[in-house]
Scaffold this active site. Structure first.
Site, short mmCIF file in Angstrom:
data_model
loop_
_atom_site.label_atom_id
_atom_site.label_comp_id
_atom_site.label_asym_id
_atom_site.label_seq_id
_atom_site.Cartn_x
_atom_site.Cartn_y
_atom_site.Cartn_z
N GLN A 138 7.03 22.91 -4.73
CA GLN A 138 6.09 22.65 -3.65
C GLN A 138 6.42 21.38 -2.88
OE1 GLN A 138 2.80 22.19 -6.73
NE2 GLN A 138 2.15 20.60 -5.32
N CYS A 144 -0.15 23.77 -4.48
CA CYS A 144 -0.10 24.45 -5.78
C CYS A 144 -0.90 25.73 -5.80
CB CYS A 144 -0.56 23.51 -6.89
SG CYS A 144 -2.26 22.94 -6.70
N HIS A 279 -4.81 20.84 -10.67
CA HIS A 279 -3.56 21.52 -10.35
C HIS A 279 -3.77 23.02 -10.56
CE1 HIS A 279 0.68 21.90 -9.74
NE2 HIS A 279 0.99 22.18 -10.99
N ASN A 302 5.11 27.02 -13.10
CA ASN A 302 4.68 25.90 -12.26
C ASN A 302 5.39 25.95 -10.91
OD1 ASN A 302 3.32 23.59 -11.57
ND2 ASN A 302 4.31 22.25 -13.06
#
Ligand SMILES: *[C@@H]1O[C@H](CO)[C@@H](O)[C@H](O)[C@H]1NC(C)=O
Ligand SMILES: *[C@@H]1O[C@H](CO)[C@@H](O)[C@H](O)[C@H]1NC(C)=O
Ligand SMILES: *[C@@H]1O[C@H](CO)[C@@H](O)[C@H](O)[C@H]1NC(C)=O
Length: 339
Positions: A138, A144, A279, A302
């Site tokens: 990102q 996110c 997150h 992630n």
């Protein structure tokens, strides 16, 4: 007497020079490591003062990571990653994914289609099943939630159609007006945008820029994937989360504030972790390490790039009794798209 005094002075001086030299060598080798890291990660600093400031932070992080790994007290390691020249606060500030207002998500809680699914496997891995694309980065944009939503849509699309296509996180950043561009967003709103828009483009047709811009979605944009709706997993219930993940990748909010979380380098993450929602990630599997401890884990995707964690993924402890919300609050508000 005078003679002895000189000897002593020389001795003290010698020890001091030796110590200073050792420190200078240590400093030099740390600077070499820093320069290597700068090249590897393509960093550029505007001036010498900035570089020196970054060097000191790098050094602190390096020493912390090295002593953590040497101590070997945990089932995971830390690594010098993309964040090596940033303090923890700087990472948080430059990745402002805070889903602060989680009520906004829970207000739409409805049915949970997997509630009665009892025949669930002991483990599932949507990566090896071919429903997960590689981990994205990102960058310094609080996107996110866009990446998490996109990963969940990629997953259900592959499961339903057999096609695995990286989808556009940028489209959500630019076009989901209920989100905050690069300053965060909400998973359910990201799904809502895709539902109302009639679909989402592929990454190649709407590429990631890492800054919020004008929405490029118009008649000419080819929409590669679509979803019909989204549902929440009952909150703080890892059994329910297992039922959902057995069927598809699931988006989650998580507390990513901890120092070790940011610098996670592989192995089974077991905290320390706070109960916060800062997150978003995507659960893409679960299972058990059949070792001395039979540790149960979740596999998370992630959006910190492939050099974070385990190729961009994280193994994190499942069913940790002391955490009602799941470790790092991971089971607090899972949500998945339906198709
Ligand atoms: C967790 O969710 C399942 C349904 O998926 C439900 O049967 C169970 O009662 C829930 N457990 C708790 C503690 O709420
Ligand atoms: C990209 O868009 C073109 C039309 O502009 C379409 O034909 C193509 O299939 C799209 N690619 C993907 C991977 O969605
Ligand atoms: C439509 O979107 C494409 C990119 O997908 C962009 O190049 C084009 O300028 C857009 N057209 C309008 C009228 O906004």
């Amino acid at each position: 007497m005078a003679h002895r005094c000189i000897v002593l002075v020389l001795l003290v001086l010698g020890v001091w020079v030796f110590g200073a030299t050792a420190r200078a060598i240590e400093d030099m080798s740390m600077r070499v490591k820093f320069d290597q890291w700068i090249i590897e990660y393509g960093r550029f600093y505007n001036d010498a003062a900035e570089k020196e400031k970054r060097f000191q932070i790098f050094k602190d992080n390096y020493e912390y990571i090295e002593s953590f790994n040497k101590a070997g007290k945990y089932s995971y390691s830390l690594s010098l990653n993309n964040f090596a020249d940033m303090t923890d606060d700087e990472v948080d500030l430059s990745h402002p994914c805070a889903e602060g207002n989680s009520e906004r998500q829970k207000s739409t809680t409805g049915s949970f289609r997997y509630a009665d699914v009892n025949d669930i496997p002991d483990e599932i891995n949507w990566v090896t099943k071919g429903a997960v694309t590689n981990a994205k980065n990102q960058g310094k944009c609080g996107s996110c939630t866009a990446f998490s939503a996109v990963a969940a849509i990629e997953g259900i699309t592959q499961i339903k159609t057999g096609n695995l296509n990286p989808l556009s996180a940028q489209q959500i950043v630019d076009c989901d007006t209920s989100g905050l561009g690069c300053n965060g967003g909400w998973l359910s709103n990201a799904f809502n945008y895709v539902i109302n828009n009639g679909g989402i483009a592929s990454e190649v047709n709407y590429t990631y820029k890492g800054v919020a811009g004008a929405c490029q979605a118009n008649e000419t944009l080819y929409l590669t994937a679509s979803i019909n709706g989204y549902e929440f997993v009952p909150p703080n219930n890892e059994t329910a989360l297992m039922q959902a993940v057995a069927n598809q990748p699931v988006s989650i909010s998580i507390c990513g504030r901890g120092k070790n979380f940011k610098r996670y380098g592989g192995g089974l993450f077991e905290g320390p972790c706070d109960d916060c929602v800062s997150h978003a990630m995507t659960v893409v599997g679960y299972g058990t390490y059949y070792d001395d401890y039979d540790n149960e884990y979740w596999l998370l995707k992630n959006s910190y790039g492939e050099r974070w964690g385990d190729n961009g993924f994280m193994y994190i402890k499942r069913n940790v009794e002391t955490f009602d919300r799941g470790l790092c609050s991971l089971a607090h508000e899972p949500v998945y798209p339906t198709k």
